[in-house]
Design a protein around this motif. Sequence first.
Motif, PDB file in Angstrom:
ATOM      1  N   LEU A   1      74.317  34.930  37.665  1.00 48.44           N
ATOM      2  CA  LEU A   1      74.149  35.261  39.078  1.00 48.44           C
ATOM      3  C   LEU A   1      72.962  34.506  39.668  1.00 48.44           C
ATOM      4  CD1 LEU A   1      74.938  36.981  41.534  1.00 48.44           C
ATOM      5  CD2 LEU A   1      73.460  38.796  40.635  1.00 48.44           C
ATOM      6  N   PHE A   2      71.853  34.491  38.937  1.00 54.31           N
ATOM      7  CA  PHE A   2      70.652  33.775  39.374  1.00 54.31           C
ATOM      8  C   PHE A   2      70.936  32.290  39.566  1.00 54.31           C
ATOM      9  CE2 PHE A   2      67.187  31.054  37.847  1.00 54.31           C
ATOM     10  CZ  PHE A   2      66.167  31.380  38.723  1.00 54.31           C
ATOM     11  N   TYR A   3      71.655  31.701  38.643  1.00 57.92           N
ATOM     12  CA  TYR A   3      71.983  30.273  38.677  1.00 57.92           C
ATOM     13  C   TYR A   3      72.844  29.940  39.893  1.00 57.92           C
ATOM     14  CZ  TYR A   3      74.105  25.862  37.078  1.00 57.92           C
ATOM     15  OH  TYR A   3      74.561  24.565  36.978  1.00 57.92           O
ATOM     16  N   LEU A   4      73.927  30.676  40.093  1.00 55.14           N
ATOM     17  CA  LEU A   4      74.837  30.384  41.207  1.00 55.14           C
ATOM     18  C   LEU A   4      74.165  30.643  42.555  1.00 55.14           C
ATOM     19  CD1 LEU A   4      78.135  31.914  39.777  1.00 55.14           C
ATOM     20  CD2 LEU A   4      77.525  29.491  39.930  1.00 55.14           C
ATOM     21  N   LEU A   5      73.394  31.715  42.633  1.00 60.61           N
ATOM     22  CA  LEU A   5      72.679  32.002  43.875  1.00 60.61           C
ATOM     23  C   LEU A   5      71.630  30.924  44.148  1.00 60.61           C
ATOM     24  CD1 LEU A   5      72.305  33.940  46.218  1.00 60.61           C
ATOM     25  CD2 LEU A   5      70.782  35.313  44.778  1.00 60.61           C
ATOM     26  N   GLY A   6      70.963  30.473  43.089  1.00 61.58           N
ATOM     27  CA  GLY A   6      69.989  29.397  43.248  1.00 61.58           C
ATOM     28  C   GLY A   6      70.627  28.122  43.776  1.00 61.58           C
ATOM     29  N   GLY A   7      71.803  27.785  43.253  1.00 64.07           N
ATOM     30  CA  GLY A   7      72.504  26.600  43.731  1.00 64.07           C
ATOM     31  C   GLY A   7      72.922  26.727  45.191  1.00 64.07           C
ATOM     32  N   ALA A   8      73.376  27.930  45.574  1.00 65.52           N
ATOM     33  CA  ALA A   8      73.788  28.149  46.958  1.00 65.52           C
ATOM     34  C   ALA A   8      72.595  28.056  47.905  1.00 65.52           C
ATOM     35  CB  ALA A   8      74.467  29.513  47.086  1.00 65.52           C
ATOM     36  N   LEU A   9      71.480  28.675  47.535  1.00 65.08           N
ATOM     37  CA  LEU A   9      70.283  28.629  48.391  1.00 65.08           C
ATOM     38  C   LEU A   9      69.706  27.219  48.460  1.00 65.08           C
ATOM     39  CD1 LEU A   9      68.582  31.982  47.335  1.00 65.08           C
ATOM     40  CD2 LEU A   9      69.796  31.486  49.463  1.00 65.08           C
ATOM     41  N   ALA A  10      69.820  26.484  47.376  1.00 68.37           N
ATOM     42  CA  ALA A  10      69.366  25.090  47.390  1.00 68.37           C
ATOM     43  C   ALA A  10      70.183  24.269  48.382  1.00 68.37           C
ATOM     44  CB  ALA A  10      69.474  24.496  45.989  1.00 68.37           C
ATOM     45  N   ALA A  11      71.487  24.471  48.379  1.00 65.38           N
ATOM     46  CA  ALA A  11      72.336  23.755  49.342  1.00 65.38           C
ATOM     47  C   ALA A  11      71.965  24.139  50.774  1.00 65.38           C
ATOM     48  CB  ALA A  11      73.807  24.056  49.064  1.00 65.38           C
ATOM     49  N   LEU A  12      71.703  25.432  50.993  1.00 66.64           N
ATOM     50  CA  LEU A  12      71.298  25.878  52.322  1.00 66.64           C
ATOM     51  C   LEU A  12      69.987  25.222  52.749  1.00 66.64           C
ATOM     52  CD1 LEU A  12      72.152  29.694  52.318  1.00 66.64           C
ATOM     53  CD2 LEU A  12      73.227  27.888  53.682  1.00 66.64           C
ATOM     54  N   ALA A  13      69.060  25.077  51.804  1.00 68.38           N
ATOM     55  CA  ALA A  13      67.790  24.423  52.126  1.00 68.38           C
ATOM     56  C   ALA A  13      68.033  22.990  52.606  1.00 68.38           C
ATOM     57  CB  ALA A  13      66.871  24.435  50.909  1.00 68.38           C
ATOM     58  N   GLN A  14      68.918  22.285  51.921  1.00 66.02           N
ATOM     59  CA  GLN A  14      69.250  20.924  52.347  1.00 66.02           C
ATOM     60  C   GLN A  14      69.892  20.948  53.726  1.00 66.02           C
ATOM     61  OE1 GLN A  14      68.402  18.211  50.619  1.00 66.02           O
ATOM     62  NE2 GLN A  14      69.241  16.796  52.131  1.00 66.02           N
ATOM     63  N   GLY A  15      70.748  21.945  53.958  1.00 66.19           N
ATOM     64  CA  GLY A  15      71.405  22.057  55.255  1.00 66.19           C
ATOM     65  C   GLY A  15      70.448  22.359  56.382  1.00 66.19           C
ATOM     66  N   VAL A  16      69.391  23.099  56.102  1.00 67.10           N
ATOM     67  CA  VAL A  16      68.392  23.413  57.118  1.00 67.10           C
ATOM     68  C   VAL A  16      67.633  22.153  57.532  1.00 67.10           C
ATOM     69  CG1 VAL A  16      66.185  24.591  57.500  1.00 67.10           C
ATOM     70  CG2 VAL A  16      68.121  25.844  56.519  1.00 67.10           C
ATOM     71  N   PHE A  17      67.281  21.314  56.561  1.00 65.25           N
ATOM     72  CA  PHE A  17      66.487  20.123  56.856  1.00 65.25           C
ATOM     73  C   PHE A  17      67.337  18.937  57.312  1.00 65.25           C
ATOM     74  CE2 PHE A  17      63.405  22.505  54.366  1.00 65.25           C
ATOM     75  CZ  PHE A  17      62.230  22.260  55.064  1.00 65.25           C
ATOM     76  N   ASP A  18      68.641  19.016  57.087  1.00 68.13           N
ATOM     77  CA  ASP A  18      69.522  17.922  57.515  1.00 68.13           C
ATOM     78  C   ASP A  18      70.814  18.516  58.064  1.00 68.13           C
ATOM     79  OD1 ASP A  18      70.457  15.396  57.960  1.00 68.13           O
ATOM     80  OD2 ASP A  18      70.870  14.916  55.850  1.00 68.13           O
ATOM     81  N   PRO A  19      70.729  19.303  59.133  1.00 70.39           N
ATOM     82  CA  PRO A  19      71.878  20.089  59.590  1.00 70.39           C
ATOM     83  C   PRO A  19      73.032  19.260  60.143  1.00 70.39           C
ATOM     84  CG  PRO A  19      70.097  20.212  61.188  1.00 70.39           C
ATOM     85  CD  PRO A  19      69.541  19.519  59.977  1.00 70.39           C
ATOM     86  N   GLY A  20      72.762  18.063  60.600  1.00 67.24           N
ATOM     87  CA  GLY A  20      73.825  17.261  61.200  1.00 67.24           C
ATOM     88  C   GLY A  20      74.536  16.337  60.242  1.00 67.24           C
ATOM     89  N   SER A  21      74.182  16.394  58.964  1.00 66.11           N
ATOM     90  CA  SER A  21      74.765  15.472  57.994  1.00 66.11           C
ATOM     91  C   SER A  21      76.251  15.748  57.784  1.00 66.11           C
ATOM     92  CB  SER A  21      74.029  15.590  56.655  1.00 66.11           C
ATOM     93  OG  SER A  21      74.668  14.797  55.666  1.00 66.11           O
ATOM     94  N   THR A  22      77.018  14.675  57.722  1.00 66.57           N
ATOM     95  CA  THR A  22      78.448  14.795  57.419  1.00 66.57           C
ATOM     96  C   THR A  22      78.751  14.294  56.009  1.00 66.57           C
ATOM     97  OG1 THR A  22      78.846  12.625  58.417  1.00 66.57           O
ATOM     98  CG2 THR A  22      79.122  14.560  59.836  1.00 66.57           C
ATOM     99  N   SER A  23      77.722  13.960  55.267  1.00 70.80           N
ATOM    100  CA  SER A  23      77.910  13.495  53.886  1.00 70.80           C
ATOM    101  C   SER A  23      77.965  14.697  52.946  1.00 70.80           C
ATOM    102  CB  SER A  23      76.764  12.579  53.458  1.00 70.80           C
ATOM    103  OG  SER A  23      76.710  11.429  54.271  1.00 70.80           O
ATOM    104  N   PRO A  24      78.966  14.771  52.084  1.00 78.57           N
ATOM    105  CA  PRO A  24      79.039  15.909  51.165  1.00 78.57           C
ATOM    106  C   PRO A  24      77.954  15.850  50.104  1.00 78.57           C
ATOM    107  CG  PRO A  24      80.797  14.332  50.709  1.00 78.57           C
ATOM    108  CD  PRO A  24      80.119  13.862  51.941  1.00 78.57           C
ATOM    109  N   MET A  25      77.303  16.978  49.893  1.00 73.80           N
ATOM    110  CA  MET A  25      76.300  17.102  48.845  1.00 73.80           C
ATOM    111  C   MET A  25      76.967  17.713  47.619  1.00 73.80           C
ATOM    112  SD  MET A  25      72.757  19.308  48.786  1.00 73.80           S
ATOM    113  CE  MET A  25      73.526  20.729  48.026  1.00 73.80           C
ATOM    114  N   ILE A  26      76.805  17.068  46.467  1.00 73.40           N
ATOM    115  CA  ILE A  26      77.421  17.568  45.241  1.00 73.40           C
ATOM    116  C   ILE A  26      76.388  17.552  44.117  1.00 73.40           C
ATOM    117  CG2 ILE A  26      79.779  16.878  45.854  1.00 73.40           C
ATOM    118  CD1 ILE A  26      79.400  14.384  44.117  1.00 73.40           C
ATOM    119  N   GLY A  27      76.654  18.352  43.097  1.00 77.18           N
ATOM    120  CA  GLY A  27      75.804  18.333  41.918  1.00 77.18           C
ATOM    121  C   GLY A  27      75.189  19.688  41.607  1.00 77.18           C
ATOM    122  N   ALA A  28      74.821  19.858  40.352  1.00 83.16           N
ATOM    123  CA  ALA A  28      74.225  21.104  39.874  1.00 83.16           C
ATOM    124  C   ALA A  28      72.716  21.121  39.991  1.00 83.16           C
ATOM    125  CB  ALA A  28      74.625  21.323  38.407  1.00 83.16           C
TER     126      ALA A  28
END
Length: 218
Positions: free
Chosen positions: A102-129
């Motif tokens: 649970l910690f791992y998956l939630l961490g990955g989701a929050l990490a993606a959100l952090a990237q989305g906050v700092f680059d909200p207009g990006s249309t490039s898909p972010m991938i990776g663990a």
Amino acid sequence: MFPLADINRPLRPPLVVKALVALNAAVFLVELLASPAAREAMIYSYGFVPRLFWADPLGEGYRLVTSQFLHGGFSHILGNLWFLWVFGDNVEDRLGRFRFLLFYLLGGALAALAQGVFDPGSTSPMIGASGAISAVLGAYFVLFPRAQILTLVWIILPLTFYLPAAFYLGYWALLQFVYALLGGSNVAFWAHLGGFVWGWAALRYGLFPPAAPPWRRG
């Protein structure tokens, strides 16, 4: 600096870490076997795209998880899974298997959100663990700051040193911050930082308190 091993040995087999390594490897094999067009479609269908997410968070929320299991190449997946293998077993051991997942998956989701906050207009898909694994690094920083990390350093010739985990991971986090500020890279450094901060805070402030060691269980 590249981590080769740590001196900690878990008390329980890291079954979740092994399962995550196997699942990431299996998905990457599917990517390799797919045609270029099919692989591109897979990445655009399941990678995290900030602009799409902010336009429809509920409809696009699944990407916060699915993006964690796609990778862009051999160096990408090998680097991620090696860090997970070196640092993840001890964190899983301290959190317990279900809570670690649970910690791992939630961490990955929050990490993606952090990237989305700092680059909200990006249309490039972010991938990776790497976002989820960064959360593991943040947890390790709190749980095992004095653990010794066998580290490979290139100074003209390759040399190995034992470095305290707090030093190694602090240096790693500082690099992510510097690179994030510099920008201009296709690496999601804000996701790395977001994951690390989540992992640090979750353990530092008791959101995911360590489980009792096996010998204390009744």
